[in-house]
Design a protein around this motif. Structure first.
Motif, PDB file in Angstrom:
ATOM      1  N   LEU A  71      30.837  66.251  21.315  1.00 21.77           N
ATOM      2  CA  LEU A  71      29.999  67.437  21.129  1.00 21.77           C
ATOM      3  C   LEU A  71      29.930  68.249  22.413  1.00 21.77           C
ATOM      4  O   LEU A  71      29.920  69.489  22.367  1.00 21.77           O
ATOM      5  N   VAL A  72      29.897  67.581  23.559  1.00 23.32           N
ATOM      6  CA  VAL A  72      29.937  68.286  24.847  1.00 23.32           C
ATOM      7  C   VAL A  72      31.202  69.137  24.931  1.00 23.32           C
ATOM      8  O   VAL A  72      31.163  70.304  25.351  1.00 23.32           O
ATOM      9  N   ASP A  73      32.337  68.561  24.510  1.00 27.88           N
ATOM     10  CA  ASP A  73      33.598  69.307  24.527  1.00 27.88           C
ATOM     11  C   ASP A  73      33.560  70.483  23.552  1.00 27.88           C
ATOM     12  O   ASP A  73      34.096  71.566  23.842  1.00 27.88           O
ATOM     13  N   TYR A  74      32.941  70.277  22.388  1.00 28.29           N
ATOM     14  CA  TYR A  74      32.811  71.336  21.385  1.00 28.29           C
ATOM     15  C   TYR A  74      32.050  72.523  21.971  1.00 28.29           C
ATOM     16  O   TYR A  74      32.461  73.687  21.825  1.00 28.29           O
ATOM     17  N   TYR A  75      30.950  72.226  22.653  1.00 27.01           N
ATOM     18  CA  TYR A  75      30.166  73.292  23.270  1.00 27.01           C
ATOM     19  C   TYR A  75      30.934  73.954  24.418  1.00 27.01           C
ATOM     20  O   TYR A  75      30.866  75.175  24.605  1.00 27.01           O
ATOM     21  N   ARG A  76      31.666  73.155  25.190  1.00 25.62           N
ATOM     22  CA  ARG A  76      32.386  73.712  26.336  1.00 25.62           C
ATOM     23  C   ARG A  76      33.388  74.769  25.888  1.00 25.62           C
ATOM     24  O   ARG A  76      33.564  75.799  26.547  1.00 25.62           O
ATOM     25  N   ASN A 126      23.743  62.475  15.979  1.00 32.67           N
ATOM     26  CA  ASN A 126      24.127  61.138  15.532  1.00 32.67           C
ATOM     27  C   ASN A 126      25.460  61.147  14.785  1.00 32.67           C
ATOM     28  O   ASN A 126      25.830  60.164  14.143  1.00 32.67           O
ATOM     29  N   GLY A 127      26.173  62.276  14.844  1.00 28.60           N
ATOM     30  CA  GLY A 127      27.469  62.368  14.200  1.00 28.60           C
ATOM     31  C   GLY A 127      27.421  62.608  12.703  1.00 28.60           C
ATOM     32  O   GLY A 127      28.466  62.637  12.048  1.00 28.60           O
ATOM     33  N   SER A 128      26.226  62.812  12.144  1.00 26.55           N
ATOM     34  CA  SER A 128      26.090  62.985  10.699  1.00 26.55           C
ATOM     35  C   SER A 128      26.480  64.398  10.273  1.00 26.55           C
ATOM     36  O   SER A 128      26.592  65.312  11.101  1.00 26.55           O
ATOM     37  N   MET A 129      26.680  64.580   8.979  1.00 32.94           N
ATOM     38  CA  MET A 129      27.009  65.890   8.452  1.00 32.94           C
ATOM     39  C   MET A 129      25.873  66.872   8.699  1.00 32.94           C
ATOM     40  O   MET A 129      26.105  68.044   9.046  1.00 32.94           O
ATOM     41  N   GLU A 130      24.619  66.406   8.535  1.00 35.48           N
ATOM     42  CA  GLU A 130      23.468  67.288   8.766  1.00 35.48           C
ATOM     43  C   GLU A 130      23.420  67.734  10.224  1.00 35.48           C
ATOM     44  O   GLU A 130      23.135  68.897  10.523  1.00 35.48           O
ATOM     45  N   ALA A 131      23.688  66.800  11.142  1.00 30.44           N
ATOM     46  CA  ALA A 131      23.699  67.152  12.566  1.00 30.44           C
ATOM     47  C   ALA A 131      24.828  68.133  12.871  1.00 30.44           C
ATOM     48  O   ALA A 131      24.662  69.073  13.655  1.00 30.44           O
ATOM     49  N   SER A 132      25.983  67.936  12.241  1.00 37.86           N
ATOM     50  CA  SER A 132      27.113  68.837  12.439  1.00 37.86           C
ATOM     51  C   SER A 132      26.790  70.244  11.956  1.00 37.86           C
ATOM     52  O   SER A 132      27.107  71.236  12.632  1.00 37.86           O
ATOM     53  N   ARG A 133      26.152  70.353  10.797  1.00 39.50           N
ATOM     54  CA  ARG A 133      25.761  71.667  10.285  1.00 39.50           C
ATOM     55  C   ARG A 133      24.747  72.325  11.214  1.00 39.50           C
ATOM     56  O   ARG A 133      24.788  73.536  11.439  1.00 39.50           O
ATOM     57  N   ALA A 134      23.839  71.525  11.750  1.00 38.46           N
ATOM     58  CA  ALA A 134      22.823  72.069  12.659  1.00 38.46           C
ATOM     59  C   ALA A 134      23.488  72.656  13.899  1.00 38.46           C
ATOM     60  O   ALA A 134      23.127  73.745  14.366  1.00 38.46           O
ATOM     61  N   VAL A 135      24.484  71.954  14.432  1.00 39.86           N
ATOM     62  CA  VAL A 135      25.206  72.446  15.606  1.00 39.86           C
ATOM     63  C   VAL A 135      25.939  73.746  15.283  1.00 39.86           C
ATOM     64  O   VAL A 135      25.879  74.724  16.031  1.00 39.86           O
ATOM     65  N   ALA A 136      26.638  73.767  14.152  1.00 38.27           N
ATOM     66  CA  ALA A 136      27.449  74.936  13.793  1.00 38.27           C
ATOM     67  C   ALA A 136      26.603  76.172  13.514  1.00 38.27           C
ATOM     68  O   ALA A 136      27.011  77.296  13.820  1.00 38.27           O
ATOM     69  N   MET A 137      25.400  75.975  12.934  1.00 40.14           N
ATOM     70  CA  MET A 137      24.593  77.114  12.497  1.00 40.14           C
ATOM     71  C   MET A 137      23.593  77.601  13.544  1.00 40.14           C
ATOM     72  O   MET A 137      22.837  78.532  13.286  1.00 40.14           O
ATOM     73  N   THR A 138      23.578  76.974  14.715  1.00 41.71           N
ATOM     74  CA  THR A 138      22.621  77.388  15.752  1.00 41.71           C
ATOM     75  C   THR A 138      23.324  77.760  17.053  1.00 41.71           C
ATOM     76  O   THR A 138      22.705  77.776  18.110  1.00 41.71           O
ATOM     77  N   LEU A 139      24.599  78.089  16.989  1.00 40.98           N
ATOM     78  CA  LEU A 139      25.351  78.396  18.205  1.00 40.98           C
ATOM     79  C   LEU A 139      24.754  79.567  18.986  1.00 40.98           C
ATOM     80  O   LEU A 139      24.759  79.567  20.220  1.00 40.98           O
ATOM     81  N   ASP A 140      24.244  80.566  18.281  1.00 37.95           N
ATOM     82  CA  ASP A 140      23.669  81.722  18.986  1.00 37.95           C
ATOM     83  C   ASP A 140      22.400  81.331  19.742  1.00 37.95           C
ATOM     84  O   ASP A 140      22.152  81.843  20.841  1.00 37.95           O
ATOM     85  N   LEU A 141      21.606  80.455  19.159  1.00 38.66           N
ATOM     86  CA  LEU A 141      20.418  79.972  19.864  1.00 38.66           C
ATOM     87  C   LEU A 141      20.823  79.157  21.084  1.00 38.66           C
ATOM     88  O   LEU A 141      20.215  79.268  22.154  1.00 38.66           O
ATOM     89  N   VAL A 142      21.869  78.357  20.936  1.00 40.63           N
ATOM     90  CA  VAL A 142      22.336  77.517  22.040  1.00 40.63           C
ATOM     91  C   VAL A 142      22.920  78.372  23.155  1.00 40.63           C
ATOM     92  O   VAL A 142      22.675  78.128  24.346  1.00 40.63           O
ATOM     93  N   GLY A 192      31.777  78.063  25.614  1.00 40.33           N
ATOM     94  CA  GLY A 192      31.122  78.604  26.793  1.00 40.33           C
ATOM     95  C   GLY A 192      29.754  78.035  27.087  1.00 40.33           C
ATOM     96  O   GLY A 192      28.973  78.641  27.829  1.00 40.33           O
ATOM     97  N   VAL A 193      29.444  76.876  26.519  1.00 43.43           N
ATOM     98  CA  VAL A 193      28.126  76.259  26.708  1.00 43.43           C
ATOM     99  C   VAL A 193      28.284  74.950  27.471  1.00 43.43           C
ATOM    100  O   VAL A 193      29.099  74.094  27.102  1.00 43.43           O
ATOM    101  N   THR A 194      27.527  74.804  28.538  1.00 42.60           N
ATOM    102  CA  THR A 194      27.522  73.553  29.298  1.00 42.60           C
ATOM    103  C   THR A 194      26.370  72.684  28.810  1.00 42.60           C
ATOM    104  O   THR A 194      25.214  73.121  28.820  1.00 42.60           O
ATOM    105  N   THR A 221      19.556  75.727  29.459  1.00 36.88           N
ATOM    106  CA  THR A 221      19.861  74.308  29.587  1.00 36.88           C
ATOM    107  C   THR A 221      19.985  73.700  28.200  1.00 36.88           C
ATOM    108  O   THR A 221      19.158  73.982  27.323  1.00 36.88           O
ATOM    109  N   VAL A 222      21.006  72.889  27.995  1.00 44.26           N
ATOM    110  CA  VAL A 222      21.225  72.235  26.705  1.00 44.26           C
ATOM    111  C   VAL A 222      21.389  70.740  26.949  1.00 44.26           C
ATOM    112  O   VAL A 222      22.269  70.317  27.716  1.00 44.26           O
ATOM    113  N   THR A 223      20.547  69.960  26.311  1.00 42.78           N
ATOM    114  CA  THR A 223      20.604  68.506  26.443  1.00 42.78           C
ATOM    115  C   THR A 223      20.838  67.874  25.076  1.00 42.78           C
ATOM    116  O   THR A 223      20.097  68.140  24.127  1.00 42.78           O
TER     117      THR A 223
END
Length: 284
Positions: free
Chosen positions: A213-218, A173-189, A221-223, A194-196
């Motif tokens: 966020l799709v671009d951030y993952y790309r 949802n673009g929140s700071m908490e969501a951003s931290r979740a994305v940054a701290m779980t990259l290895d799991l991702v 190396g994550v689709t 498949t990532v949705t």
């Protein structure tokens, strides 16, 4: 890299469940699991308000100590029986690139044991709280608010599907908490097949979009693909949509609002905590 996974246990019968999930991730990432048993001090089991004669207090303290010994022995026995089936080497000196497990015991409050062992872990694994029986709430809360690390909440299933986490749903949802979740779980991702990205509503004002966020993952190396939804109750909708897309684990930011307020009046995170039937990684 997920190299160290911390699992707090305290004789509540959930060790088998959380270790099942933790061991699956340990094998996937060649990680070391630290099982931290919280052993209550005998004096902490006696209410401070209780007025007792010296001999009576000594008797109660000794009984509490015996009970703590029995609980510790039961936990160790359970772990000794579980470890061979998990395919993990037991060692106090782990080496990189090999899945292993270690048992440590500490006296004191569960919150302090989680704080000590969790802050240098890459992931803390706890059981889903059972609010009806008042079990597990403090462990989840302590892991989220006192370690600063991602926290995997495991549903109460005895058997862990080997493919859990292969299809990840990301709550965005673009929140700071969501951003931290994305940054701290990259290895799991990165380890997922498949990532949705689940994006509901308009998101936070001036927050990054799901497409960004799709671009951030790309770049890493994550689709990823996006799935939008509309709901007045995003927490429940997240779980429904995660199931619809076939995700076996959800990653999300946690408690953007005050924890006590969400617990009392409801909130997106609390709805997920209460209703989740799949593993959920929370980041606060």
């Amino acid at each position: 890299m997920v190299s160290k996974i911390m699992v707090p246990v305290r004789g509540d019968g959930m060790a088998e469940t959380v270790l099942g999930y933790a061991s699956t991730l340990a094998h996937r990432h060649d990680a070391h699991i630290v099982v931290a048993h919280c052993r209550a001090r005998a004096e902490d089991l006696i209410p401070y308000s209780t007025q007792l004669l010296s001999f009576a207090r000594d008797t109660m303290t000794e009984q509490a100590r015996v009970l703590a010994d029995q609980q510790e022995q039961e936990v160790r026995k359970q772990l000794d029986e579980l470890t061979p089936s998990l395919g993990l080497e037991t060692t106090d000196t782990p080496v990189p690139g090999k899945a292993s497990i270690q048992f440590v015991e500490e006296y004191g409050a569960m919150a302090d044991v989680i704080k000590h062992n969790g802050r240098l872990a890459d992931l803390v694994v706890v059981a889903k709280p059972d609010r009806d029986r008042n079990l597990g709430t403090n462990a989840l809360k302590s892991a989220l608010f006192r370690t600063g690390r991602p926290v995997l909440m495991c549903p109460p299933k005895r058997e862990t599907h080997a493919d859990f986490g292969r299809h990840l749903a990301i709550a965005w949802n673009g929140s700071m908490e969501a951003s931290r979740a994305v940054a701290m779980t990259l290895d799991l991702v990165r380890a997922a097949e498949t990532v949705t990205i689940l994006s509901g509503g308009k998101g936070e004002p001036h927050g990054a979009t799901a497409e960004e966020l799709v671009d951030y993952y790309r770049l890493r190396g994550v689709t990823a693909q996006t799935h939008r939804f509309e709901s007045r109750k995003p927490g429940k909708a997240l779980l429904k949509k995660a199931a619809e897309v076939g995700a076996s684990m959800l990653i999300m930011g946690a408690y953007g609002q005050n924890h006590e307020r969400e617990t009392l009046f409801g909130g997106n995170t609390q709805a997920v905590v209460d209703k989740a039937e799949i593993p959920v990684v929370f980041v606060h």
